[in-house]
Design a protein around this motif. Structure first.
Motif, PDB file in Angstrom:
ATOM      1  N   TYR A  23      34.358  28.627  46.616  1.00  0.00           N
ATOM      2  CA  TYR A  23      33.654  27.338  46.560  1.00  0.00           C
ATOM      3  C   TYR A  23      32.984  27.158  45.191  1.00  0.00           C
ATOM      4  N   ALA A  24      32.350  28.224  44.688  1.00  0.00           N
ATOM      5  CA  ALA A  24      31.662  28.148  43.393  1.00  0.00           C
ATOM      6  C   ALA A  24      32.637  27.914  42.244  1.00  0.00           C
ATOM      7  N   VAL A  25      33.835  28.472  42.353  1.00  0.00           N
ATOM      8  CA  VAL A  25      34.835  28.352  41.283  1.00  0.00           C
ATOM      9  C   VAL A  25      35.664  27.079  41.440  1.00  0.00           C
ATOM     10  N   GLY A  26      35.800  26.601  42.679  1.00  0.00           N
ATOM     11  CA  GLY A  26      36.603  25.407  42.926  1.00  0.00           C
ATOM     12  C   GLY A  26      38.044  25.705  43.282  1.00  0.00           C
ATOM     13  N   VAL A  27      38.243  26.849  43.948  1.00  0.00           N
ATOM     14  CA  VAL A  27      39.585  27.245  44.384  1.00  0.00           C
ATOM     15  C   VAL A  27      39.512  27.631  45.861  1.00  0.00           C
ATOM     16  N   THR A  31      43.117  32.122  46.958  1.00  0.00           N
ATOM     17  CA  THR A  31      43.238  32.310  45.508  1.00  0.00           C
ATOM     18  C   THR A  31      42.351  33.464  45.051  1.00  0.00           C
ATOM     19  N   ILE A  32      41.120  33.523  45.541  1.00  0.00           N
ATOM     20  CA  ILE A  32      40.226  34.631  45.186  1.00  0.00           C
ATOM     21  C   ILE A  32      40.847  35.956  45.630  1.00  0.00           C
ATOM     22  N   ILE A  41      45.110  34.667  36.624  1.00  0.00           N
ATOM     23  CA  ILE A  41      44.116  33.620  36.788  1.00  0.00           C
ATOM     24  C   ILE A  41      44.430  32.512  35.792  1.00  0.00           C
ATOM     25  N   LYS A  42      44.543  31.286  36.278  1.00  0.00           N
ATOM     26  CA  LYS A  42      44.784  30.161  35.374  1.00  0.00           C
ATOM     27  C   LYS A  42      43.585  29.998  34.462  1.00  0.00           C
ATOM     28  N   HIS A  43      43.867  29.677  33.201  1.00  0.00           N
ATOM     29  CA  HIS A  43      42.803  29.630  32.197  1.00  0.00           C
ATOM     30  C   HIS A  43      41.679  28.660  32.528  1.00  0.00           C
ATOM     31  N   GLU A  44      41.971  27.596  33.256  1.00  0.00           N
ATOM     32  CA  GLU A  44      40.920  26.618  33.559  1.00  0.00           C
ATOM     33  C   GLU A  44      39.871  27.147  34.538  1.00  0.00           C
ATOM     34  N   TYR A  45      40.162  28.266  35.214  1.00  0.00           N
ATOM     35  CA  TYR A  45      39.215  28.840  36.167  1.00  0.00           C
ATOM     36  C   TYR A  45      38.449  30.042  35.619  1.00  0.00           C
ATOM     37  N   ILE A  46      38.861  30.563  34.491  1.00  0.00           N
ATOM     38  CA  ILE A  46      38.244  31.784  33.957  1.00  0.00           C
ATOM     39  C   ILE A  46      36.759  31.583  33.671  1.00  0.00           C
ATOM     40  N   ARG A  48      34.682  29.333  34.882  1.00  0.00           N
ATOM     41  CA  ARG A  48      33.944  29.111  36.133  1.00  0.00           C
ATOM     42  C   ARG A  48      33.752  30.414  36.904  1.00  0.00           C
ATOM     43  N   LEU A  49      34.776  31.247  36.907  1.00  0.00           N
ATOM     44  CA  LEU A  49      34.692  32.543  37.590  1.00  0.00           C
ATOM     45  C   LEU A  49      33.627  33.419  36.937  1.00  0.00           C
ATOM     46  N   ALA A  50      33.646  33.493  35.609  1.00  0.00           N
ATOM     47  CA  ALA A  50      32.654  34.295  34.895  1.00  0.00           C
ATOM     48  C   ALA A  50      31.238  33.780  35.157  1.00  0.00           C
ATOM     49  N   GLU A  51      31.082  32.468  35.175  1.00  0.00           N
ATOM     50  CA  GLU A  51      29.762  31.881  35.449  1.00  0.00           C
ATOM     51  C   GLU A  51      29.307  32.201  36.880  1.00  0.00           C
ATOM     52  N   ALA A  52      30.215  32.094  37.825  1.00  0.00           N
ATOM     53  CA  ALA A  52      29.875  32.361  39.228  1.00  0.00           C
ATOM     54  C   ALA A  52      29.483  33.824  39.437  1.00  0.00           C
ATOM     55  N   LEU A  53      30.121  34.726  38.691  1.00  0.00           N
ATOM     56  CA  LEU A  53      29.811  36.148  38.806  1.00  0.00           C
ATOM     57  C   LEU A  53      28.695  36.572  37.856  1.00  0.00           C
ATOM     58  N   GLU A  54      28.234  35.623  37.030  1.00  0.00           N
ATOM     59  CA  GLU A  54      27.158  35.849  36.069  1.00  0.00           C
ATOM     60  C   GLU A  54      27.489  36.970  35.088  1.00  0.00           C
ATOM     61  N   ILE A  55      28.682  36.858  34.504  1.00  0.00           N
ATOM     62  CA  ILE A  55      29.138  37.830  33.509  1.00  0.00           C
ATOM     63  C   ILE A  55      29.802  37.069  32.369  1.00  0.00           C
ATOM     64  N   SER A  56      30.077  37.763  31.274  1.00  0.00           N
ATOM     65  CA  SER A  56      30.793  37.135  30.171  1.00  0.00           C
ATOM     66  C   SER A  56      32.298  37.200  30.446  1.00  0.00           C
ATOM     67  N   ILE A  57      33.011  36.299  29.833  1.00  0.00           N
ATOM     68  CA  ILE A  57      34.475  36.306  29.966  1.00  0.00           C
ATOM     69  C   ILE A  57      35.036  37.597  29.386  1.00  0.00           C
TER      70      ILE A  57
END
Length: 111
Positions: A23-27, A31-32, A41-46, A48-57
């Protein structure tokens, strides 16, 4: 640790479900699950995923880049020398050469 394993570890560490992360990533939750199993992982989600996990890409993909590094060593017990063979992407060697040059210059500097 692979990227998929890292995603699962970080998600579980934050105590969130695949569904909540999806839900946080929009997938979708599926998919998770696929990402955690190692699917790309498609580049458009990278981001958002990093932000949701609170880490750097960079942190997310750090070890998956290094999995391409393979080292083997051969030591001849009858000699004082040894050989190390490293197979890795070019960017790895460029960084390694810079670090080696820095060390060589440091030790060659007059005392």
């Amino acid at each position: 640790m692979t990227t998929g394993t890292k995603i699962r570890y970080l998600r579980e560490k934050k105590k969130i479900s695949q569904e909540a992360l999806a839900y946080a990533v929009g997938v979708s939750q599926v998919t998770i699950g696929n990402w955690e199993q190692g699917k790309s992982i498609k580049h458009e989600y990278i981001k958002r995923l990093a932000e949701a996990l609170e880490i750097s890409i960079d942190y997310l993909f750090e070890e998956s880049q290094n999995k391409n590094v393979e080292t083997t060593s051969k030591i001849d017990v009858h000699s004082d020398s040894f050989e190390i063979i490293i197979k890795a992407p070019n960017h790895f060697f460029e960084d390694l050469h810079k670090k080696m040059d820095l060390l060589i210059n440091k030790f060659e500097a007059p005392k």
